[in-house]
Write a protein that holds these residues in place. Sequence first.
Motif, PDB file in Angstrom:
ATOM      1  N   GLU A  41     -47.543 -43.952 -51.435  1.00 54.81           N
ATOM      2  CA  GLU A  41     -47.406 -42.677 -52.272  1.00 54.81           C
ATOM      3  C   GLU A  41     -48.192 -42.862 -53.740  1.00 54.81           C
ATOM      4  O   GLU A  41     -48.787 -42.130 -54.343  1.00 54.81           O
ATOM      5  N   GLY A  42     -47.737 -44.175 -54.231  1.00 56.38           N
ATOM      6  CA  GLY A  42     -48.306 -44.372 -55.724  1.00 56.38           C
ATOM      7  C   GLY A  42     -49.705 -44.280 -55.633  1.00 56.38           C
ATOM      8  O   GLY A  42     -50.587 -44.144 -56.675  1.00 56.38           O
ATOM      9  N   PHE A  43     -50.362 -45.307 -54.681  1.00 60.49           N
ATOM     10  CA  PHE A  43     -51.553 -45.575 -54.649  1.00 60.49           C
ATOM     11  C   PHE A  43     -52.512 -44.508 -54.385  1.00 60.49           C
ATOM     12  O   PHE A  43     -53.293 -44.176 -54.991  1.00 60.49           O
ATOM     13  N   TRP A  44     -51.820 -43.421 -53.289  1.00 63.20           N
ATOM     14  CA  TRP A  44     -52.632 -42.296 -53.025  1.00 63.20           C
ATOM     15  C   TRP A  44     -52.461 -41.411 -54.118  1.00 63.20           C
ATOM     16  O   TRP A  44     -53.504 -40.615 -54.138  1.00 63.20           O
ATOM     17  N   ARG A  45     -51.592 -41.252 -54.882  1.00 63.85           N
ATOM     18  CA  ARG A  45     -51.593 -40.268 -56.099  1.00 63.85           C
ATOM     19  C   ARG A  45     -52.741 -40.756 -57.114  1.00 63.85           C
ATOM     20  O   ARG A  45     -53.414 -40.047 -57.697  1.00 63.85           O
ATOM     21  N   ALA A  46     -53.116 -42.083 -57.231  1.00 59.32           N
ATOM     22  CA  ALA A  46     -54.182 -42.518 -58.074  1.00 59.32           C
ATOM     23  C   ALA A  46     -55.440 -42.387 -57.422  1.00 59.32           C
ATOM     24  O   ALA A  46     -56.383 -42.075 -58.238  1.00 59.32           O
ATOM     25  N   TYR A  47     -55.528 -42.444 -56.101  1.00 62.40           N
ATOM     26  CA  TYR A  47     -56.845 -42.123 -55.447  1.00 62.40           C
ATOM     27  C   TYR A  47     -56.848 -41.440 -54.230  1.00 62.40           C
ATOM     28  O   TYR A  47     -56.633 -41.828 -53.005  1.00 62.40           O
ATOM     29  N   PRO A  48     -56.675 -39.956 -54.532  1.00 59.93           N
ATOM     30  CA  PRO A  48     -56.674 -39.188 -53.374  1.00 59.93           C
ATOM     31  C   PRO A  48     -57.676 -39.063 -52.493  1.00 59.93           C
ATOM     32  O   PRO A  48     -57.340 -38.971 -51.010  1.00 59.93           O
ATOM     33  N   ALA A  49     -58.863 -39.609 -52.831  1.00 65.36           N
ATOM     34  CA  ALA A  49     -59.926 -39.673 -51.842  1.00 65.36           C
ATOM     35  C   ALA A  49     -59.450 -40.796 -50.785  1.00 65.36           C
ATOM     36  O   ALA A  49     -59.974 -40.557 -49.440  1.00 65.36           O
ATOM     37  N   LEU A  50     -58.897 -41.926 -51.146  1.00 58.53           N
ATOM     38  CA  LEU A  50     -58.611 -42.982 -50.038  1.00 58.53           C
ATOM     39  C   LEU A  50     -57.262 -42.257 -49.191  1.00 58.53           C
ATOM     40  O   LEU A  50     -57.409 -42.628 -47.983  1.00 58.53           O
ATOM     41  N   GLN A  51     -56.738 -41.559 -49.755  1.00 58.25           N
ATOM     42  CA  GLN A  51     -55.647 -41.118 -48.958  1.00 58.25           C
ATOM     43  C   GLN A  51     -56.259 -40.175 -47.958  1.00 58.25           C
ATOM     44  O   GLN A  51     -55.905 -40.062 -46.613  1.00 58.25           O
ATOM     45  N   ARG A  52     -57.171 -39.226 -48.034  1.00 61.86           N
ATOM     46  CA  ARG A  52     -58.173 -38.502 -47.204  1.00 61.86           C
ATOM     47  C   ARG A  52     -58.730 -39.399 -46.110  1.00 61.86           C
ATOM     48  O   ARG A  52     -58.759 -38.584 -44.819  1.00 61.86           O
ATOM     49  N   GLN A  53     -59.112 -40.359 -46.517  1.00 60.63           N
ATOM     50  CA  GLN A  53     -59.519 -41.468 -45.554  1.00 60.63           C
ATOM     51  C   GLN A  53     -58.710 -42.118 -44.514  1.00 60.63           C
ATOM     52  O   GLN A  53     -58.899 -43.033 -43.927  1.00 60.63           O
ATOM     53  N   GLN A  54     -57.428 -42.063 -45.101  1.00 58.58           N
ATOM     54  CA  GLN A  54     -56.078 -42.820 -44.470  1.00 58.58           C
ATOM     55  C   GLN A  54     -56.225 -44.289 -44.795  1.00 58.58           C
ATOM     56  O   GLN A  54     -55.921 -45.098 -43.851  1.00 58.58           O
TER      57      GLN A  54
END
Length: 67
Positions: A41-54
């Motif tokens: 959660e913390g990582f994806w908040r900082a880097y939402p583009a990486l969350q979209r790429q899972q």
Amino acid sequence: MTLEERLAKAAQYLREADGLLITAVAGMGVDSGLPDFRGAEGFWRAYPALQRQQLTFEDMTTARAQS
């Protein structure tokens, strides 16, 4: 200066302050329920583009991801 005097002085500083910044050192935030930067959660908040790429924090720290 007594404890009561120190507390009164601290209260005065807070009343007169334009703002207040509260920080937490490593571990304190997690114990309080805040997401860890290295957690998903913390990582994806900082880097939402990486969350979209899972992609997870662990995915990004591998030698393969660095190339």
